[in-house]
Write an enzyme that holds these catalytic residues in place. Structure first.
Site, mmCIF file in Angstrom:
data_model
loop_
_atom_site.group_PDB
_atom_site.id
_atom_site.type_symbol
_atom_site.label_atom_id
_atom_site.label_comp_id
_atom_site.label_asym_id
_atom_site.label_seq_id
_atom_site.Cartn_x
_atom_site.Cartn_y
_atom_site.Cartn_z
ATOM 1 N N GLY A 215 0.823 -1.213 0.000
ATOM 2 C CA GLY A 215 0.000 0.000 0.000
ATOM 3 C C GLY A 215 0.845 1.246 0.000
ATOM 4 O O GLY A 215 2.058 1.182 -0.202
ATOM 5 N N ASN A 216 0.209 2.377 0.217
ATOM 6 C CA ASN A 216 0.970 3.632 0.327
ATOM 7 C C ASN A 216 0.275 4.548 1.322
ATOM 8 O O ASN A 216 -0.779 4.214 1.854
ATOM 9 C CB ASN A 216 1.132 4.283 -1.047
ATOM 10 C CG ASN A 216 -0.201 4.650 -1.661
ATOM 11 O OD1 ASN A 216 -0.939 5.470 -1.135
ATOM 12 N ND2 ASN A 216 -0.538 3.998 -2.772
ATOM 13 N N ARG A 217 0.866 5.708 1.557
ATOM 14 C CA ARG A 217 0.415 6.552 2.671
ATOM 15 C C ARG A 217 -0.730 7.511 2.323
ATOM 16 O O ARG A 217 -1.108 8.340 3.137
ATOM 17 C CB ARG A 217 1.604 7.355 3.213
ATOM 18 C CG ARG A 217 2.618 6.479 3.934
ATOM 19 C CD ARG A 217 3.829 7.295 4.341
ATOM 20 N NE ARG A 217 3.464 8.477 5.092
ATOM 21 C CZ ARG A 217 4.196 9.595 5.148
ATOM 22 N NH1 ARG A 217 5.328 9.653 4.486
ATOM 23 N NH2 ARG A 217 3.792 10.623 5.851
#
Ligand code: C5P
Length: 413
Positions: A215-217
């Site tokens: 995932g990412n932020r």
């Protein structure tokens, strides 16, 4: 843009009528009566100052439920959230310089100002004040802030004011205010009325196994702000989002998780869209194979092989027919240079670049600073603003790009 809206769309809708303290408050009685006549369920909220000009009983007698004047002391312990959440529309007539200033600054020190912060419903304000106050830069800047956030405004008229003065600042007629209220509900008011806007938000999650993902932020706050402000400006908005964040009333939500799902959702809606804003942080890589069962620790460190995901935005750029196409670019170095290259490579009309290495902008925080780069060559940098305000600034540019296309369509009709 439509002509006179049909008042029928007010029937059965819940309208909070906020009345603040100016001499024009007497005209709010007529606004109340006309809203009720059109079939709206009207809940009046009067400020303490309004009570100096008009009586609570007057509104209680005309409206659909008793007028409220305070956050405290009634049978309902939290009237502002109940009113704000249930409302289909909030109308403030008259809206004094003080109420306008509090709303712009987010101050909630009475029932009306608290209700304004506790709602996702569209808001229509009808300012009324003396000309000097109306023209004061503080009032005009507050008004601009509110407009940018998507608040609808019925401008005051020129005419006789209290104390025998004359000039701009007189409350618009009750007829015009009720027509504008109907226009907001019918979606025919606002500078993006009739425009179909598709927004993506959040970070995609690419599964490794049934419980883990790459995932990412991205929080999705920027995309949700864009969807909310576009809806408040009258657009028909579809929001393809990976987050569970709420959205403004009327926004169609399409929940997705992976880049693949986002691509399907966006491509299938693309032909009908007038504007697409890809604010989502789409994963560039995903695990090539997804383990059908949870990977066990005991089996040792897994080797996760990645493969590229489809570049949705580039695909949209290739298939572009009439759409205004907007991308976002999170960069940590050579921000303008890299973003400009993406405008070209992905056939975009506008890219909003952020330097995500700065602590007060980009991922997760509520503020952002954008460098706007357009295919026309225009480059503009915004100050550090809230994501809602940045959304407003981006939509201002998009609205400008739509103008020639809309003029052409209106001519054809
Ligand atoms: O090239 P880069 O990933 O920095 O471009 C960012 C822009 O491209 C964003 O608007 C993002 O939503 C979009 N994008 C996409 N599909 C991808 C990767 C990025 O649509 N696979």
């Amino acid at each position: 843009m439509a002509g006179t809206p049909d008042l029928a769309c007010l029937a059965g809708r819940r309208v909070v009528l906020g009345v603040s303290g100016g001499i024009a408050a007497y005209k709010a009685v007529e606004v109340c009566r006309r809203l009720v006549d059109a079939g709206a369920f009207v809940s009046p909220v009067l400020t303490q100052d309004a009570l100096r000009f008009v009586g609570e009983v007057t509104f209680s007698a005309l409206a659909s439920e008793p007028a409220r004047t305070s956050l405290f002391g009634g049978s309902d312990p939290i009237p502002h959230t109940r009113l704000g959440q249930a409302a289909d529309l909030i109308v403030i007539a008259p809206c004094t310089a003080k109420t306008l200033g509090k709303y712009a600054a987010g101050i909630s020190d009475d029932l009306l100002s608290a209700t304004l912060l506790a709602t996702r419903a569209p808001v229509l304000i009808a300012p009324a004040m003396h000309t000097e106050m109306w023209e004061h830069p503080a009032v005009q800047e507050n008004l601009q802030t509110l407009r940018r956030r998507g608040v609808h405004v019925v401008d005051p008229e020129s005419g006789r004011l209290a104390g025998g003065d004359s000039g701009e600042g007189r409350l618009a007629s009750p007829e015009a205010i009720v027509a504008a209220a109907a226009g907001v509900l019918a979606g025919s008011l606002g500078e993006l009325a009739g425009v179909r806007v598709l927004v993506t938000a959040g970070g995609t999650r690419e599964p490794i196994d049934p419980v883990r993902f790459v995932g990412n932020r991205s929080s999705g706050k920027m995309g949700h702000a864009l969807a909310d402000v576009a809806a408040a400006r009258g657009a028909a908005v579809t929001l393809v989002t990976t987050t569970g964040l709420p959205a403004a009333a009327g926004v169609e939500i399409v929940p997705v998780a992976t880049a693949e799902e986002m691509a399907d959702a966006v491509f299938s809606r693309y032909p009908e869209a007038d504007v697409v804003v890809m604010a989502a942080a789409v994963a560039d890589f995903r695990p090539k194979a997804v383990a059908p069962e949870k990977l066990k620790k005991q089996a040792g460190v897994p080797e996760v092989v990645l493969e590229p995901t489809p570049d949705i935005l580039a695909g949209l750029g290739e298939r572009k027919t009439h759409q205004v196409l907007v991308g976002f670019a999170a960069e940590t170095e050579h921000v303008v240079e890299h973003a400009r290259a993406k405008v070209e490579a992905k056939n975009l009309d506008l890219i909003v670049a952020n330097d995500v290495s700065a602590p007060d902008q980009g991922f997760e925080v509520d503020t952002n600073r954008g460098i706007l780069i357009e295919s026309s060559g225009f480059v503009g940098e915004t100050p550090l603003v809230s994501k809602v305000e940045l959304a407003g600034l981006v939509l201002d540019r998009i609205t400008g790009m739509l103008a020639p296309e809309r003029a052409r369509r209106e001519e054809q009709q």
